[in-house]
Enzyme design. Structure first.
Site, PDB file in Angstrom:
ATOM      1  N   ARG A 142       0.812  -1.218   0.000  1.00  0.00           N
ATOM      2  CA  ARG A 142       0.000   0.000   0.000  1.00  0.00           C
ATOM      3  C   ARG A 142       0.844   1.267   0.000  1.00  0.00           C
ATOM      4  NH1 ARG A 142      -2.288   0.213   4.518  1.00  0.00           N
ATOM      5  NH2 ARG A 142      -3.358  -1.790   4.516  1.00  0.00           N
ATOM      6  N   TYR A 182     -14.466  22.384 -11.765  1.00  0.00           N
ATOM      7  CA  TYR A 182     -14.871  21.088 -12.339  1.00  0.00           C
ATOM      8  C   TYR A 182     -16.092  20.551 -11.577  1.00  0.00           C
ATOM      9  CZ  TYR A 182     -13.920  16.172 -13.678  1.00  0.00           C
ATOM     10  OH  TYR A 182     -13.978  14.896 -14.149  1.00  0.00           O
ATOM     11  N   ASP A 195      -6.629  23.285  -8.845  1.00  0.00           N
ATOM     12  CA  ASP A 195      -6.735  22.190  -9.809  1.00  0.00           C
ATOM     13  C   ASP A 195      -5.956  22.649 -11.034  1.00  0.00           C
ATOM     14  OD1 ASP A 195      -7.440  20.444 -11.849  1.00  0.00           O
ATOM     15  OD2 ASP A 195      -9.453  20.107 -11.037  1.00  0.00           O
ATOM     16  N   LYS A 222      -5.409  12.997 -17.691  1.00  0.00           N
ATOM     17  CA  LYS A 222      -5.466  13.872 -18.860  1.00  0.00           C
ATOM     18  C   LYS A 222      -4.092  13.918 -19.543  1.00  0.00           C
ATOM     19  CE  LYS A 222      -9.590  14.263 -17.402  1.00  0.00           C
ATOM     20  NZ  LYS A 222     -10.107  15.265 -16.477  1.00  0.00           N
TER      21      LYS A 222
HETATM   22  C1  LIG Z   1     -10.943  15.184 -15.441  1.00  0.00           C
HETATM   23  C2  LIG Z   1     -10.687  16.242 -14.446  1.00  0.00           C
HETATM   24  C3  LIG Z   1     -10.555  15.942 -13.093  1.00  0.00           C
HETATM   25  C4  LIG Z   1     -10.788  14.565 -12.549  1.00  0.00           C
HETATM   26  O1  LIG Z   1      -9.900  13.632 -12.993  1.00  0.00           O
HETATM   27  P1  LIG Z   1     -10.274  12.063 -13.082  1.00  0.00           P
HETATM   28  O2  LIG Z   1      -8.932  11.460 -13.232  1.00  0.00           O
HETATM   29  O3  LIG Z   1     -11.168  11.907 -14.263  1.00  0.00           O
HETATM   30  O4  LIG Z   1     -10.943  11.698 -11.801  1.00  0.00           O
HETATM   31  C5  LIG Z   1     -10.272  16.973 -12.233  1.00  0.00           C
HETATM   32  N1  LIG Z   1     -10.137  18.224 -12.667  1.00  0.00           N
HETATM   33  C6  LIG Z   1     -10.261  18.557 -13.960  1.00  0.00           C
HETATM   34  C7  LIG Z   1     -10.095  19.980 -14.360  1.00  0.00           C
HETATM   35  C8  LIG Z   1     -10.555  17.578 -14.887  1.00  0.00           C
HETATM   36  O5  LIG Z   1     -10.727  17.909 -16.178  1.00  0.00           O
END
Ligand SMILES: *Cc1c(COP(=O)(O)O)cnc(C)c1O
Length: 402
Positions: A62, A116, A188, A213
């Site tokens: 873990r 988001y 973010d 992403k």
């Molecule tokens: C897609 C996204 C997330 C979340 O990511 P996941 O890996 O899909 O959980 C968070 N913030 C932004 C701006 C995103 O586009």
């Protein structure tokens, strides 16, 4: 690894980051260490194990093994000012992990209104259930943000540009106000990554990314990361451990592979997005292009001041109030998939309808005719931009059949 302490540019760091000899052995990349059990040599070593809860030390699956450690260390190396990075099984898990680290019952979280949607839902659901109140503020209103701060305010979550509507926030000013009032600032930073916005250097305390992403970059993994300075990193790590967060070594190896080409992919995407966005801005069917890298687009000046790069994600608004036209447009696209996520090698398109989820910031934005409200978000991939433009041109023709 770079030898010695010579300063290196971000592109060079992307190549060397996390490649410790003791993790890679004689090969270039750290192998995939699939492991739950870590074996101890003898009882003395076993007794010692739990006392040394440190990064890069074998203990139990873990806490990861060299594949995950190499990825976390690489992400720390590309985020100037970070002391460490925690990995999470998705970007949403990373946001939750970070917020649950800094918030306590009775606290107020301030959240940018362009956040988001799952972040917003977290504020109104998970956090509320744990006794935290979330208040939204206009992403572009710096004075309004300061006026929202109260005695219970503990943290602020920024997102710049907003991942649907692309507002560029004054990140240094908001982070400075947060610090002055004793708030922890989080961002973010999925859109820019530290290559485009070195968030901690701009004054933010905690930098969050969905690695799903751009870092993954190939639409084949889910992961998230949170990077911070020493004190907050220690708290993030403790909370992630208590929540049992771990990522698979196979996914970590894929994310590391993606990371090595992040710089060139972002450069190419940015150049193509600029070409496509510039072309869209001249179309009679388009009311507004929201692409921070494009001169004249909302937020361009702040982007130019604070960012060191862009990416392929931007949105635009169609003229007129007919939703069926937008459906025809998106359906006619052949090179753009219809799907969530972004930052992969392939182009995507989705509709953007933020009006029902906004709390304070108006949509459509000022300056648009009230009927111009049907947005489309494009994630520009690695295709030839001329082909993408031809595909979009064909979709405009299909949108308004003669
Ligand atoms: C897609 C996204 C997330 C979340 O990511 P996941 O890996 O899909 O959980 C968070 N913030 C932004 C701006 C995103 O586009």
């Amino acid at each position: 690894m770079a030898k010695g302490n010579r300063p290196t540019s971000p592109d060079t760091r992307l190549v060397s980051a996390g490649r410790r000899k003791e993790w890679t052995g004689p090969v270039v990349n750290p192998p995939v260490w699939r492991a739950s059990t870590h074996l101890y040599d003898n009882m003395a070593e076993h007794r010692d194990g739990p006392r040394h809860n440190e990064d890069g030390r074998f203990f139990y699956g873990r806490r990861g093994a060299p594949t995950q450690w190499a990825l976390a260390e690489a992400l720390t190396e590309i985020e100037p000012g970070a002391a460490g990075t925690m990995l999470y099984p998705s970007g949403v898990a990373a946001i939750a992990g970070a917020l649950l680290t800094v918030l306590r019952p009775g606290d107020v979280l301030l959240m940018t209104d362009n956040a988001y949607d799952p972040s917003r839902a977290m504020g109104k659901g998970l956090l509320r259930d744990f006794g935290v109140e979330t208040r939204f503020f206009d992403p572009l209103d710096v004075a309004g943000f300061e006026a929202t701060i109260c005695g219970q305010s503990r943290a602020v979550l920024l997102e710049s540009p907003g991942s649907l509507t692309m507002e560029v926030q004054d990140v240094p000013a908001l982070a400075e106000i947060a610090r002055r009032h004793g708030l922890v600032s989080l961002i973010d930073n999925t859109w820019a990554s530290p290559l485009g916005l070195p968030a901690l250097e701009r004054g933010v305390d905690i930098s969050i990314m969905s690695l799903t992403k751009h870092v993954g970059g190939h639409s084949d993994l889910m992961m998230g990361s949170v990077s911070a300075g020493e004190e907050l990193y220690a708290r993030l790590r403790k909370r992630a451990q208590s929540l049992g967060q771990v990522v698979s070594p196979d996914d970590a190896a894929l994310a590391l592979r993606g990371l090595r080409t992040l710089g060139v992919r972002l450069e190419r995407e940015t150049a193509s997005a600029l070409e496509v966005a510039g072309w869209l801005a001249d179309r009679p069917e388009v009311a507004l292009v929201m692409c921070p890298m494009l001169p004249g687009s909302p937020g361009h000046d702040l982007w130019q001041r604070d960012f060191t790069g862009g990416c392929g994600l931007f949105s635009f608004v169609l003229k007129g109030g007919d939703a069926a036209r937008r459906d025809r447009f998106i359906d006619a696209l052949e090179l753009f998939g219809i799907g969530y996520s972004w930052g992969g090698f392939e182009s995507l398109a989705i509709p953007v309808d933020p009006a029902p989820i906004r709390s304070v910031a108006a949509w459509p934005p000022a300056g648009l005719d009230g009927t111009d409200r049907f947005g489309i978000r494009l994630s520009i991939g690695l295709e030839d931009p001329a082909d993408l433009i031809a595909d979009l041109e064909n979709a405009f023709a299909a949108m308004d059949p003669k």
